[in-house]
Structures are given as structure tokens and as C-alpha cells.
Design a protein around this motif. Sequence first.
Motif, PDB file in Angstrom:
ATOM      1  N   TYR A 133       3.478  -0.655 -55.385  1.00 41.48           N
ATOM      2  CA  TYR A 133       2.858  -0.848 -56.696  1.00 41.48           C
ATOM      3  C   TYR A 133       3.314  -2.106 -57.427  1.00 41.48           C
ATOM      4  O   TYR A 133       2.726  -2.471 -58.436  1.00 41.48           O
ATOM      5  N   LEU A 134       4.306  -2.796 -56.937  1.00 37.49           N
ATOM      6  CA  LEU A 134       4.746  -4.040 -57.563  1.00 37.49           C
ATOM      7  C   LEU A 134       4.380  -5.243 -56.693  1.00 37.49           C
ATOM      8  O   LEU A 134       4.552  -5.205 -55.474  1.00 37.49           O
ATOM      9  N   GLY A 135       3.902  -6.296 -57.315  1.00 35.81           N
ATOM     10  CA  GLY A 135       3.701  -7.566 -56.618  1.00 35.81           C
ATOM     11  C   GLY A 135       2.636  -7.569 -55.545  1.00 35.81           C
ATOM     12  O   GLY A 135       2.853  -8.117 -54.464  1.00 35.81           O
ATOM     13  N   ILE A 136       1.487  -6.977 -55.813  1.00 38.56           N
ATOM     14  CA  ILE A 136       0.380  -6.996 -54.855  1.00 38.56           C
ATOM     15  C   ILE A 136      -0.331  -8.344 -55.003  1.00 38.56           C
ATOM     16  O   ILE A 136      -1.017  -8.589 -55.991  1.00 38.56           O
ATOM     17  N   ASP A 137      -0.140  -9.210 -54.034  1.00 34.39           N
ATOM     18  CA  ASP A 137      -0.690 -10.569 -54.106  1.00 34.39           C
ATOM     19  C   ASP A 137      -2.161 -10.549 -53.705  1.00 34.39           C
ATOM     20  O   ASP A 137      -2.498 -10.229 -52.573  1.00 34.39           O
ATOM     21  N   VAL A 138      -3.025 -10.893 -54.648  1.00 37.09           N
ATOM     22  CA  VAL A 138      -4.467 -10.942 -54.390  1.00 37.09           C
ATOM     23  C   VAL A 138      -4.994 -12.366 -54.560  1.00 37.09           C
ATOM     24  O   VAL A 138      -6.195 -12.581 -54.681  1.00 37.09           O
TER      25      VAL A 138
END
Length: 189
Positions: A133-138
Motif C-alpha cells: 500500500y505504500l509507494g505504488i509507482d504508476v
Amino acid sequence: MASRVEKYLAHLDRLSGGREPRFFPVESTKQGLRGVTEIVYDNVPDGLLTTLTYGLSLADHPDWQHGSPELCLSVNSTNVIWAHAVGYLAEQLRGTCPFSYGSTINFGERIVPESEMTAFFVFAPMVLDTDDYLGIDVGIPGHEGHDVITIQGMYPIHEAERQFIDEYGLEPFWKSDWDPTDVLRRPAI
């Protein structure tokens, strides 16, 4: 090249083990912003209705320094109105509410007819590991790290609990005896 939403959905596919969600669009009331989508998983994890949003993170807020939020709700219910409530709040409050840990949101009425709960608070999602849930690079290739989504947990609560959290903070409430997935429970405070 995968789009922003495709990268996010691929991340959710990995988390759900490829389970097929239901999608519910929420029309935008914000000029220049696309709508919000409710992504609903039945029985994920076992016995829970889990909803995630997409579209909140398209807005801007001065508090969003390390990523833009999307929301996650997991409740012991089959009533999809829970998902619609979270999608509605994401769309209506994007750009104005920071959705930061400890924030409370007064829904103003019963969220669903069978539950007396009328509010939510925001904290880490209980059904996801920190890395999920933290730092999902899109971001697009070559700009990695410039467009990051964080998933914030939404927890339904009673009005008395919302008032307690607003007055005393989230920690004393969190440590009380309550089940975060039970939408029919009595107030813990």
C-alpha cells in the motif's frame, strides 16, 4: 507502454491473486478531472467485501508530498453500498480532504440502512502489507518515482467514536476493543 491506471490495476491484480473485481464508475463533479472508479472484490480476503478506488489520486492536495492516495475499505458485509459510499467520498472530497491517518469523515447519515455507522476514519489498510500500500509507482518510463499512489484504509465508525477520535486522537480508540470489519457492532466508546 502501460498507462497509469493499467499499472495500478496490475498491482491490484497481483494483490488479489487475479480475482476479477466489479467496477462501478462515479461521475466527476470536478472540472478537468475524470471520474472515480470503485473497484470491488467480493470475498477478498475470505468473507470480506473489499473496495479500492481509482481517481482520488488524480487530484492535488498540498499535504500529498510522498504520493497521492486511493482508498481501501474491507468490511464483513455483502452490501455494495459500502463501496459506493467510499467512491462517493473519494470523488466529492478529492482536492479538499487530505485523507491522512487519523482523519475522520462525517458521512452525515447512516452509510447503509442496516448499520448505525455514520462516519469513517483513515488509517493503514488492514488487509494489505506495507509494501502493497505504500509507494505504488504508476509513473511513465523514465519518470519512475514521480507519480506514486499510496492506499489509505477507510474504517466505518459510529458518530460517538468519530467525536472521541477528534477529541482524543486515533491511538486510544485503536487500542479499544472493537472489530474493524464488523459493521453491525455496538460503539466501542
